[in-house]
Each structure stands twice: as structure tokens, then as C-alpha cells.
Design a protein around this motif. Structure first.
Motif, PDB file in Angstrom:
ATOM      1  N   MET A 162      42.823  38.607  32.669  1.00 16.72           N
ATOM      2  CA  MET A 162      43.756  39.029  33.687  1.00 16.72           C
ATOM      3  C   MET A 162      42.972  39.437  34.936  1.00 16.72           C
ATOM      4  O   MET A 162      41.969  40.132  34.843  1.00 16.72           O
ATOM      5  CB  MET A 162      44.581  40.205  33.164  1.00 16.72           C
ATOM      6  N   ALA A 163      43.416  38.984  36.078  1.00 17.57           N
ATOM      7  CA  ALA A 163      42.730  39.242  37.347  1.00 17.57           C
ATOM      8  C   ALA A 163      43.343  40.435  38.080  1.00 17.57           C
ATOM      9  O   ALA A 163      44.562  40.599  38.103  1.00 17.57           O
ATOM     10  CB  ALA A 163      42.810  38.011  38.235  1.00 17.57           C
ATOM     11  N   PHE A 164      42.487  41.236  38.691  1.00 14.76           N
ATOM     12  CA  PHE A 164      42.906  42.394  39.482  1.00 14.76           C
ATOM     13  C   PHE A 164      42.051  42.463  40.743  1.00 14.76           C
ATOM     14  O   PHE A 164      40.906  42.013  40.740  1.00 14.76           O
ATOM     15  CB  PHE A 164      42.669  43.700  38.704  1.00 14.76           C
ATOM     16  N   GLY A 165      42.604  43.061  41.799  1.00 13.88           N
ATOM     17  CA  GLY A 165      41.792  43.368  42.970  1.00 13.88           C
ATOM     18  C   GLY A 165      41.661  42.267  44.005  1.00 13.88           C
ATOM     19  O   GLY A 165      40.781  42.342  44.857  1.00 13.88           O
ATOM     20  N   ALA A 214      33.668  27.001  46.218  1.00 17.19           N
ATOM     21  CA  ALA A 214      34.355  28.210  46.663  1.00 17.19           C
ATOM     22  C   ALA A 214      34.174  29.323  45.629  1.00 17.19           C
ATOM     23  O   ALA A 214      34.157  29.065  44.423  1.00 17.19           O
ATOM     24  CB  ALA A 214      35.843  27.920  46.866  1.00 17.19           C
ATOM     25  N   PHE A 215      34.053  30.547  46.126  1.00  8.07           N
ATOM     26  CA  PHE A 215      33.798  31.709  45.278  1.00  8.07           C
ATOM     27  C   PHE A 215      34.971  32.668  45.345  1.00  8.07           C
ATOM     28  O   PHE A 215      35.465  32.991  46.426  1.00  8.07           O
ATOM     29  CB  PHE A 215      32.543  32.444  45.758  1.00  8.07           C
ATOM     30  N   LEU A 216      35.395  33.149  44.176  1.00 10.02           N
ATOM     31  CA  LEU A 216      36.458  34.148  44.100  1.00 10.02           C
ATOM     32  C   LEU A 216      36.039  35.179  43.061  1.00 10.02           C
ATOM     33  O   LEU A 216      35.962  34.879  41.861  1.00 10.02           O
ATOM     34  CB  LEU A 216      37.790  33.506  43.695  1.00 10.02           C
ATOM     35  N   THR A 217      35.726  36.378  43.528  1.00  7.19           N
ATOM     36  CA  THR A 217      35.351  37.467  42.628  1.00  7.19           C
ATOM     37  C   THR A 217      36.549  38.394  42.489  1.00  7.19           C
ATOM     38  O   THR A 217      37.244  38.675  43.463  1.00  7.19           O
ATOM     39  CB  THR A 217      34.139  38.241  43.190  1.00  7.19           C
ATOM     40  N   HIS A 218      36.778  38.850  41.259  1.00 10.75           N
ATOM     41  CA  HIS A 218      37.859  39.803  41.029  1.00 10.75           C
ATOM     42  C   HIS A 218      37.541  40.663  39.811  1.00 10.75           C
ATOM     43  O   HIS A 218      36.681  40.331  39.005  1.00 10.75           O
ATOM     44  CB  HIS A 218      39.215  39.095  40.864  1.00 10.75           C
ATOM     45  N   TYR A 219      38.253  41.793  39.737  1.00 17.32           N
ATOM     46  CA  TYR A 219      38.151  42.623  38.541  1.00 17.32           C
ATOM     47  C   TYR A 219      38.808  41.866  37.403  1.00 17.32           C
ATOM     48  O   TYR A 219      39.728  41.065  37.615  1.00 17.32           O
ATOM     49  CB  TYR A 219      38.832  43.978  38.753  1.00 17.32           C
ATOM     50  N   TRP A 220      38.329  42.158  36.195  1.00 16.21           N
ATOM     51  CA  TRP A 220      38.719  41.342  35.061  1.00 16.21           C
ATOM     52  C   TRP A 220      38.553  42.151  33.789  1.00 16.21           C
ATOM     53  O   TRP A 220      37.631  42.954  33.671  1.00 16.21           O
ATOM     54  CB  TRP A 220      37.796  40.141  35.071  1.00 16.21           C
ATOM     55  N   PHE A 221      39.446  41.926  32.839  1.00 17.21           N
ATOM     56  CA  PHE A 221      39.312  42.557  31.531  1.00 17.21           C
ATOM     57  C   PHE A 221      39.441  41.500  30.458  1.00 17.21           C
ATOM     58  O   PHE A 221      40.402  40.728  30.445  1.00 17.21           O
ATOM     59  CB  PHE A 221      40.380  43.638  31.310  1.00 17.21           C
ATOM     60  N   ASP A 222      38.464  41.462  29.578  1.00 21.12           N
ATOM     61  CA  ASP A 222      38.497  40.577  28.419  1.00 21.12           C
ATOM     62  C   ASP A 222      37.849  41.342  27.273  1.00 21.12           C
ATOM     63  O   ASP A 222      36.682  41.737  27.381  1.00 21.12           O
ATOM     64  CB  ASP A 222      37.738  39.285  28.705  1.00 21.12           C
ATOM     65  N   PRO A 223      38.587  41.571  26.185  1.00 24.64           N
ATOM     66  CA  PRO A 223      38.032  42.358  25.083  1.00 24.64           C
ATOM     67  C   PRO A 223      36.768  41.759  24.465  1.00 24.64           C
ATOM     68  O   PRO A 223      35.994  42.475  23.830  1.00 24.64           O
ATOM     69  CB  PRO A 223      39.168  42.421  24.056  1.00 24.64           C
TER      70      PRO A 223
END
Length: 100
Positions: free
Chosen positions: A1-4, A23-32
């Protein structure tokens, strides 16, 4: 899931990818599976040969390019993410997502 990230940033990334640009796309992310990883950078390009060459330039295996969505991309995480963002001159990604 992407955030930010904003819808505008995602739209701009998709546009660049569709044009065959790297192209670059950085985002917060959660993966168990990766409990200590908080961000991911998606490096996308619809020109698969160009994206594969980009991966090889950084010693990354192109077999890990994700083809499961309409936007082919390689996920950068951990120390390699920081290292490559620095080499690509993407200081704003590093600062914004507190990677430095």
C-alpha cells in the motif's frame, strides 16, 4: 500500500513511464515481508529494453522487473534504494522520505 504521494505525482510518473522515460516514484510503503522497510522507489519505463539496461547499469537483475500492471517497474528498497537515488541525483526523494 502506498502513502505520502499525491495523485498529481502518480499521474506525472505514469505519463513519463508511458513515454518510455526512466521515471522515479518514491513513497511510504508497508509490507509485512519487510518489517524494517518504510519506503520504496518504483523505477518505471514502458521501454523494457531501456529499463533492463538501466537495471544492469546498477547491478540489478532485470528478471525482477514487475510486469503485472500496465506500468512496468523495478522496486528499489533498502540500502540499494538510497545508493541509487544518490547516484541519480534525486536528493529531494532522499530528504522528503527521510532516507538521509
Amino acid at each position: 500500500m502506498a502513502f505520502g504521494i499525491t495523485k498529481k505525482e502518480l499521474k506525472e510518473w505514469k505519463s513519463k513511464v508511458s513515454k518510455g522515460e526512466i521515471a522515479f516514484l518514491t513513497h511510504y510503503w508497508f509490507d509485512p515481508r519487510f518489517p524494517n522497510i518504510k519506503t520504496v522507489t518504483k523505477v518505471g519505463c514502458d521501454d523494457l529494453e531501456r529499463l533492463s539496461n538501466w537495471c544492469e547499469q546498477y547491478g540489478l537483475n532485470p528478471k525482477y522487473i514487475h510486469h503485472r500492471s500496465e506500468f512496468a517497474h523495478f522496486d528499489l528498497i533498502g540500502s540499494k534504494q538510497k545508493e541509487i537515488l544518490q547516484q541519480e541525483g534525486l536528493q529531494h526523494h532522499l530528504k522528503r522520505f527521510k532516507l538521509i
